[in-house]
Motif scaffolding. Structure first.
Motif, PDB file in Angstrom:
ATOM      1  N   SER A   1      -8.081   1.833  -0.527  1.00 48.33           N
ATOM      2  CA  SER A   1      -8.195   2.628  -1.498  1.00 48.33           C
ATOM      3  C   SER A   1     -10.115   2.420  -1.505  1.00 48.33           C
ATOM      4  N   ASN A   2     -10.293   3.276  -2.767  1.00 47.98           N
ATOM      5  CA  ASN A   2     -12.136   3.429  -2.858  1.00 47.98           C
ATOM      6  C   ASN A   2     -12.310   2.629  -3.857  1.00 47.98           C
ATOM      7  N   GLN A   3     -11.921   1.187  -3.849  1.00 47.14           N
ATOM      8  CA  GLN A   3     -12.277   0.317  -4.147  1.00 47.14           C
ATOM      9  C   GLN A   3     -12.177  -1.348  -3.249  1.00 47.14           C
ATOM     10  N   SER A   4     -11.474  -0.398  -2.111  1.00 48.14           N
ATOM     11  CA  SER A   4     -11.649  -1.776  -0.549  1.00 48.14           C
ATOM     12  C   SER A   4     -12.861  -1.975  -0.030  1.00 48.14           C
TER      13      SER A   4
ATOM     14  N   GLU B   1      -7.574   8.862  -3.766  1.00 51.58           N
ATOM     15  CA  GLU B   1      -8.698   7.968  -3.744  1.00 51.58           C
ATOM     16  C   GLU B   1      -8.503   7.509  -2.723  1.00 51.58           C
TER      17      GLU B   1
ATOM     18  N   HIS C   1      -5.245  -0.820  -5.488  1.00 47.35           N
ATOM     19  CA  HIS C   1      -5.931  -1.259  -5.372  1.00 47.35           C
ATOM     20  C   HIS C   1      -5.037  -2.973  -4.714  1.00 47.35           C
TER      21      HIS C   1
ATOM     22  N   TYR D   1     -14.217   0.918   2.944  1.00 54.48           N
ATOM     23  CA  TYR D   1     -13.521   2.973   2.180  1.00 54.48           C
ATOM     24  C   TYR D   1     -14.601   4.111   2.931  1.00 54.48           C
TER      25      TYR D   1
ATOM     26  N   GLU E   1      -9.006  -8.491   3.922  1.00 56.83           N
ATOM     27  CA  GLU E   1      -8.686  -8.487   2.712  1.00 56.83           C
ATOM     28  C   GLU E   1      -6.550  -8.287   2.639  1.00 56.83           C
TER      29      GLU E   1
END
Length: 291
Positions: A169-172, A248, A231, A175, A188
């Motif tokens: 995701s874009n919060q990883s 995302e 996320h 990314y 993660e």
């Protein structure tokens, strides 16, 4: 008459119900029950367990069903060979499929089959890799798409190497990376795909000594993507399934490309109709860049 009884037992085993088998074969339930009873008398032992929970085969019934399915397959093959001598392509083929094949390949392959061989009927049975291999072994299907394994029990036609990608995701923290290392997978929480056995992913972990923090194990790919989108972790999925992922998310290649290899597994002695399907599948894949 025995062939009809064999067909009835096969349908009862498939649907696990006298009533459903009777409906599927346009027979009365008493006719189905009578046929099974006659077979049990002929063989000298019970074939099915009858109880309130439904119908299951006895151990002897399971053994006999394997032999009976071979007889039915050879009978179908005889009729197909006769049609072939008359210049016709006809018959019924049963094919095992999994999700990405059924959505990406099968509609066009079936369209070509119907156009070129309108007398061939196609029946589909969807499952995972392991189920498809078991259906081939038990004679429930004529051929099936699988993640290629080395087996002397099947003839396997190699079709495609499908790249495995890391989905984040874009919060990883991963990314913005151009590639992902296998060690990154330990940083993660991981959403483990279980559909199809996914032994290709498990094999990756074993080969590279990776022990990811598996947070969830899910069968459905859309559910996996949803988890990643919210996320809750990262995952690995085949590229065939990732041509329209949410904005995302990103599907990132590994530093060392990794693949699953898709093939069509068949018995060594194919019926004419199954040969036409295998030939059509190969020709369509080789003749285009659709994949």
């Amino acid at each position: 008459m025995s062939l009809v009884k064999y067909e009835i037992l096969n349908k009862v085993a498939e649907l696990q119900s006298f009533t459903k088998a009777a409906d599927a074969m346009a027979l009365t339930q008493s006719a189905v029950s009578h046929a099974i009873t006659n077979l049990e008398s002929e063989f000298g032992f019970p074939l099915v367990n009858r109880n309130r929970a439904g119908i299951t085969l006895t151990t002897e019934g399971e053994t006999m069903l394997l032999a009976i399915r071979k007889v039915l397959q050879e009978n179908e093959k005889v009729h197909q060979e006769a049609a072939s001598l008359l210049g016709l392509a006809k018959g019924t083929i049963k094919i095992g499929i999994f999700k990405s094949v059924s959505t990406k390949w099968l509609p066009e392959i079936i369209r070509l089959m119907e156009k070129n061989y309108p007398e061939i009927q196609i029946q589909l049975k969807e499952g995972d890799y392991l189920e498809i291999e078991q259906w081939l072994l038990s004679g429930e299907i004529d051929c099936g798409f699988i993640n290629i394994t080395h087996s002397s029990q099947f003839h396997i036609i190699s079709l495609k190497k499908d790249r495995l990608l890391c989905v984040v995701s874009n919060q990883s923290a991963l990314y913005h990376q151009k590639t992902v290392s296998f060690e990154d997978l330990e940083k993660e929480p991981f959403i483990m795909p279980t559909y199809g056995g996914y032994h290709d992913i498990k094999q990756l972990f074993e080969e590279h000594g990776i022990q990811p923090d598996i947070r969830f194990e899910l069968m459905d790919e859309s559910a996996i993507l949803s988890m990643v989108k919210h996320h809750l972790g990262i995952s690995i999925l085949p590229e065939m399934l990732l041509d329209s992922i949410p904005q995302e998310l990103r599907a990132i290649p590994f530093q060392v490309d990794s693949y699953r290899s898709i093939g069509l597994a068949t018995r060594y002695h194919l019926s004419p109709a199954a040969k036409k399907f295998a030939e059509t599948t190969q020709a369509w894949l080789q003749d285009s860049d659709k994949l």
